[in-house]
Design an enzyme around this catalytic site. Sequence first.
Site, mmCIF file in Angstrom:
data_model
loop_
_atom_site.group_PDB
_atom_site.id
_atom_site.type_symbol
_atom_site.label_atom_id
_atom_site.label_comp_id
_atom_site.label_asym_id
_atom_site.label_seq_id
_atom_site.Cartn_x
_atom_site.Cartn_y
_atom_site.Cartn_z
ATOM 1 N N GLU A 80 -30.621 37.705 70.319
ATOM 2 C CA GLU A 80 -29.769 36.402 70.403
ATOM 3 C C GLU A 80 -30.415 35.480 71.294
ATOM 4 O OE1 GLU A 80 -26.215 36.540 73.179
ATOM 5 O OE2 GLU A 80 -26.264 38.943 72.849
ATOM 6 N N CYS A 112 -25.261 41.066 70.921
ATOM 7 C CA CYS A 112 -25.669 42.235 71.387
ATOM 8 C C CYS A 112 -25.550 43.129 70.328
ATOM 9 C CB CYS A 112 -25.045 42.716 72.494
ATOM 10 S SG CYS A 112 -25.054 41.595 73.883
ATOM 11 N N HIS A 234 -22.864 50.163 75.041
ATOM 12 C CA HIS A 234 -23.392 48.835 75.137
ATOM 13 C C HIS A 234 -22.954 48.702 76.624
ATOM 14 C CE1 HIS A 234 -24.814 44.958 75.523
ATOM 15 N NE2 HIS A 234 -23.517 44.366 75.616
HETATM 16 N N1 CAA Z 1 -17.012 46.659 96.828
HETATM 17 C C1 CAA Z 1 -16.739 47.646 95.740
HETATM 18 N N2 CAA Z 1 -16.172 47.007 94.528
HETATM 19 C C2 CAA Z 1 -15.661 45.748 94.742
HETATM 20 C C3 CAA Z 1 -15.806 44.957 95.778
HETATM 21 C C4 CAA Z 1 -16.493 45.482 96.780
HETATM 22 N N3 CAA Z 1 -16.747 44.631 97.975
HETATM 23 N N4 CAA Z 1 -15.731 43.673 95.482
HETATM 24 C C5 CAA Z 1 -15.502 43.537 93.942
HETATM 25 N N5 CAA Z 1 -15.314 44.657 93.543
HETATM 26 C C6 CAA Z 1 -15.111 45.207 92.428
HETATM 27 C C7 CAA Z 1 -13.656 44.817 91.647
HETATM 28 O O1 CAA Z 1 -12.684 45.457 92.383
HETATM 29 C C8 CAA Z 1 -13.873 44.778 90.355
HETATM 30 O O2 CAA Z 1 -13.543 46.203 89.902
HETATM 31 P P1 CAA Z 1 -12.661 46.341 88.705
HETATM 32 O O3 CAA Z 1 -13.179 45.703 87.411
HETATM 33 O O4 CAA Z 1 -12.596 47.973 88.423
HETATM 34 O O5 CAA Z 1 -11.366 46.063 89.184
HETATM 35 C C9 CAA Z 1 -15.537 44.571 90.201
HETATM 36 O O6 CAA Z 1 -15.942 44.840 91.385
HETATM 37 C C10 CAA Z 1 -15.925 43.238 89.540
HETATM 38 O O7 CAA Z 1 -15.103 42.352 90.379
HETATM 39 P P2 CAA Z 1 -14.420 40.999 89.808
HETATM 40 O O8 CAA Z 1 -13.490 41.408 88.606
HETATM 41 O O9 CAA Z 1 -14.042 40.366 90.980
HETATM 42 O O10 CAA Z 1 -15.684 40.219 89.216
HETATM 43 P P3 CAA Z 1 -16.209 38.984 88.545
HETATM 44 O O11 CAA Z 1 -14.851 38.223 88.230
HETATM 45 O O12 CAA Z 1 -16.775 38.163 89.628
HETATM 46 O O13 CAA Z 1 -17.089 39.394 87.545
HETATM 47 C C11 CAA Z 1 -17.243 39.930 85.252
HETATM 48 C C12 CAA Z 1 -17.123 40.386 86.567
HETATM 49 C C13 CAA Z 1 -16.304 38.725 84.821
HETATM 50 C C14 CAA Z 1 -17.308 40.797 84.158
HETATM 51 C C15 CAA Z 1 -18.707 39.405 85.300
HETATM 52 O O14 CAA Z 1 -19.492 40.403 85.518
HETATM 53 C C16 CAA Z 1 -19.131 38.533 84.275
HETATM 54 O O15 CAA Z 1 -18.558 37.482 84.141
HETATM 55 N N6 CAA Z 1 -20.038 39.144 83.343
HETATM 56 C C17 CAA Z 1 -20.718 38.369 82.147
HETATM 57 C C18 CAA Z 1 -19.670 38.653 80.901
HETATM 58 C C19 CAA Z 1 -19.685 40.295 80.723
HETATM 59 O O16 CAA Z 1 -20.888 40.867 80.785
HETATM 60 N N7 CAA Z 1 -18.907 40.874 79.803
HETATM 61 C C20 CAA Z 1 -18.879 42.183 79.252
HETATM 62 C C21 CAA Z 1 -18.054 42.313 78.136
HETATM 63 S S1 CAA Z 1 -19.051 41.021 76.844
HETATM 64 C C22 CAA Z 1 -20.266 41.930 76.308
HETATM 65 O O17 CAA Z 1 -20.451 43.270 76.540
HETATM 66 C C23 CAA Z 1 -21.293 41.390 75.659
HETATM 67 C C24 CAA Z 1 -22.526 40.945 76.524
HETATM 68 O O18 CAA Z 1 -23.483 41.673 76.737
HETATM 69 C C25 CAA Z 1 -22.411 39.936 77.286
#
Ligand code: CAA
Length: 375
Positions: A80, A112, A234
Amino acid sequence: MLPGIDAIAFSTSKYFLNLEMLAEHRNVTYAKYYSGIGQTRMSVFPPNEDIVTVGIEAARKAMVFVEDKNDVDILIFATESSFDLSKSAGIYVHNFLKLKEDCRVFDLKQACYSATAALQLAKSYVMENPRSKVLVVGSDIIRYPPGSSGEPTQGGAAVAFVVSQNPRILGIEPYFGVHTYDIMDFWRPAYLNEALFDGKLSAYNYLKSTDICVERYFKNSNLEISDINHACFHAPFGKMAIKANNQSLKCESIDQTLIYNSIIGNSCSASLFICFISLLDHLKSDLTGNRIGFFSYGSGSVAEFFSGIVSADYRKMMSTADNQAMISDRFEISFPEYELISGNALHDFDRYKNIGSVTLAGIDHNKRDYRTVSL
Ligand code: CAA
């Protein structure tokens, strides 16, 4: 015998950024990265490396196990991260591998999911043409906007596998559960280098798709959860795979599948198959005859759960020491250098080392100039 994966290898960039550095500069607690999302490093690709150069390196390693390369009738390049909307990236791989001219070459895209689609197509082809082999290369480099929630999940790598009628690593079973659903969770318009995404929506749809695909798989196969010995999911980031495993199969070996991905980052089409290599490289017990479940998810979205049976010869086909050396021999880059590279500000093609023997020496009149280099 089931058709399937006869040889498999992967490759990534020679350079990585430690996520401790990213956390410090983004003012985030590092624990959020290593514990919250399950990532500690990300591969960073300098200007001389791209999906083609790492794809060639992975393919070269997988092809070592192919006795006669003239048996390869099809090369499918799953990605991709295309830089060209017309010419297939696979043609460069075909050229550097010196595959025969009467070999079909094309690229395949569905986020993916594409290498899984390629595997299923290749499987059908070798069933109809038992003397043929199909080379699949899944190669992706993923970039998110700096400072976005996706940034710590960036990365990239290529996997290459050879599909044959008598596979020495994994026979693919005829069972599957597929789910296609139109959703804007992650996408990259052709005019952008960085992905656009709705992180929470994508994670939600990934988990929902896991449930649907796993349920359809068990309905189609008449198997039960206890029939699956290990599973690979994945891995856009490690915690996503762990969550999917916890809500579905609860396989104990999930940590072993994530060892390479946690230090490479998201490698999109390659990620699921690098999880599989990680499992084979790190699980001490003999996996012969074990059933492995695979969950593939491509945003947009297409998802599939399928399974395979590990062949008796699989250990002879693995390059575990080489894989571990490739990872441990990488160079750490500083945060300012990471910013330079990801900002595309640097076009110093000669400055960086290559992971393999092919480099992107430059781009002249919009033509990419790939050359062989001595290592
Ligand atoms: N210590 C330990 N854990 C902590 C922490 C700390 N100090 N602070 C936060 N965390 C934890 C949170 O509790 C959370 O855990 P849970 O999900 O178990 O609740 C985790 O860390 C992540 O925290 P947030 O949800 O606040 O994180 P975020 O919103 O900043 O980012 C995300 C998370 C939105 C998934 C981000 O990684 C993202 O946008 N990723 C890109 C998109 C992606 O990868 N999506 C996955 C599905 S799509 C797919 O699979 C296709 C692909 O390859 C892209």
